[in-house]
Design a protein around this motif. Structure first.
Motif: not given
Length: 487
Positions: A330-341, A355-367
């Motif tokens: 799921l994380i690697n498939a994200a194109q826009d945002h990843i929201w986690i609880q 998660l680091r790669v996603a964040a540095h790729s401009g994806i909105d990662v929120r935990i």
């Protein structure tokens, strides 16, 4: 006097040498990943003797006999049921656009890893409070006609636990088949005699994998962390809630309890039923108590809803960390945002890097994590990783209105996961877990709306706010992080 001190020094040196040899033998005699190996060497060598007491609780693996039994029972008499299920559902169409292709690849991952089928026409209801969840669940248990299957990490001997037990006793007396599977450690303080009334009325109750006595089998690891309820083979529940007063917000220590649970009607219930029966059959001794797969899968003749999902389980009986691989997918498939609880944020290197790669790729990662601990070392390790991720561009929220126990992941408003598995080593490697992976924008949108509402009761933790913490707190965070592979 000099001779006495010499004897004492030689005695202590001998103990240290024996401890070192025993530590090396203990750690390397069982197959482990390198992080856990070094963590246990650290514990056993830095804390002589006492480290082995800690190991007795946290380090020992389940006997191979039990794990092999788990594997056997997972497959025993189930292939016919799996084939029947697969015939009832239409395979996903050939991908025509990116979203469908991502769905299809994720589905194929779980079909390969877990033999998990896709159920496409489910009605899914989301619950975030124990009051609403237990009211609906208990009403449906009270209306059950054929079978009630319940599996929880925790079923306490308190108000809600006794209310459930009384209800199950009544249903068993009415002739409904009742089976209760619970983890002996998670349900600490509840004796087997707690269920004597249920057994007297024809019901069944047993501990997961027949853990007879915590005094002699006191592993903190390899616990049944799943939360499953299946009623008449038609309605199922899965998520983060256990059975206890604290999950209703009745314990001042935690305050209001914030969790996420799903009610599922449709073919997705088959996945929960399959998992329960496999766990039950691996846990009981008597042949007459076995649950036979053939009778528990009623034919689904109508489309109850529009939610497609797969029920995916993982545990130490398999070297495949199935739910973790699902999270990575799921994380690697994200194109826009990843929201986690998650209440526990202790990812291994693969998830941390994703998660680091996603964040540095401009994806909105929120935990989102809790604002308070329920396990001190675990929470300090969570703070360590939260601090590290803020430095990588991840937004970290701490939920302020009580204790956050939800385990959810939402991707691009299109896919989601809800279940029992936290984002930590324990859920990846050490415990038995189950999650629903959801392929539906409407359900995912509802989960994201809940996340947004929770932000209103949260605070953003910045790298600067972590830096302002005391040196002593930073030390505890770093030390706990060293132990993260075994927490």
């Amino acid at each position: 006097m000099a001779l006495t001190w010499t004897i004492i020094r030689w005695f202590l040196l001998t103990i240290v040498l024996i401890n070192e040899v025993a530590a090396i033998y203990t750690v390397f005699r069982e197959k482990r990943d390198i992080a856990a190996t070094w963590a246990w060497l650290l514990v056993l060598t830095l804390i002589p003797v006492i480290g082995f007491i800690i190991y007795a609780f946290l380090g020992r693996k389940l006997p191979h006999r039990r794990l092999n039994l788990m594997k056997t029972q997972t497959q025993l008499r189930i292939q016919e049921a799996i084939d029947r299920q697969k015939r009832q559902f239409i395979n996903m169409p050939k991908p025509r656009h990116t979203t469908t292709q991502i769905y299809r690849r994720t589905v194929m991952l779980f079909q390969s890893l877990d033999d998990s089928f896709l159920s496409q026409h489910n009605q899914v209801t989301i619950y975030t409070t124990g009051q609403e969840l237990f009211a609906r669940m208990f009403d449906e248990i009270a209306a059950a006609k054929e079978s009630i299957h319940i599996e929880f990490y925790t079923i306490y001997n308190d108000q809600i636990g006794n209310r459930l037990r009384t209800l199950l006793e009544r249903k068993a007396a009415e002739g409904v088949e009742v089976r209760v599977l619970y983890d002996s450690w998670g349900s600490m303080g509840v004796r087997q005699s707690f269920y004597d009334g249920l057994r007297e009325r024809g019901g069944y109750a047993t501990q997961f994998l027949l853990t007879h006595n915590n005094l002699f089998d006191f592993r903190l690891n390899y616990r049944d962390h799943r939360k499953i309820v299946v009623i008449d083979g038609k309605v199922g529940y899965v998520g983060g809630f256990n059975i206890g007063d604290q999950y209703l917000g009745r314990l001042p220590k935690f305050g209001p309890w914030r969790d996420t649970h799903l009610r599922v009607v449709g073919g997705g219930v088959y996945g929960l039923q399959r998992r329960f029966i496999g766990d039950w059959n691996a846990s009981v001794r008597s042949e007459e108590k076995l649950a036979h797969y053939r009778q528990y899968f009623p034919e689904i003749k109508v489309k109850h809803g529009s939610t497609a999902l797969q029920m995916v389980s993982s545990g130490p009986e398999s070297e495949q960390e199935k739910i973790k691989l699902g999270y990575l997918r799921l994380i690697n498939a994200a194109q826009d945002h990843i929201w986690i609880q998650t209440p526990y944020l202790i990812p291994d290197d693969s998830v941390l890097d994703a998660l680091r790669v996603a964040a540095h790729s401009g994806i909105d990662v929120r935990i989102m994590i809790p604002c308070k601990p329920d396990h001190p070392f675990v929470y300090r390790a969570t703070e360590y990783y939260a601090h590290a991720l803020t430095s990588e561009g991840v937004t970290i929220y701490t939920y302020q209105r009580g204790f956050l126990h939800a385990k959810t992941m939402m991707i691009d408003g299109k896919m989601a996961s809800v279940g029992s598995a936290n984002l930590d080593f324990r859920s990846f490697k050490l415990n038995f877990e189950i999650n629903a992976f959801i392929y539906d924008s409407d359900t995912t949108d509802l989960l994201e709306q809940i996340f947004v509402n929770d932000i209103r009761n949260s605070r953003v933790k910045t790298a600067a706010s972590f830096d302002q913490q005391s040196h002593w707190l930073h030390f505890k965070q770093r030390f706990s992080r060293l132990l993260s592979p075994i927490l």
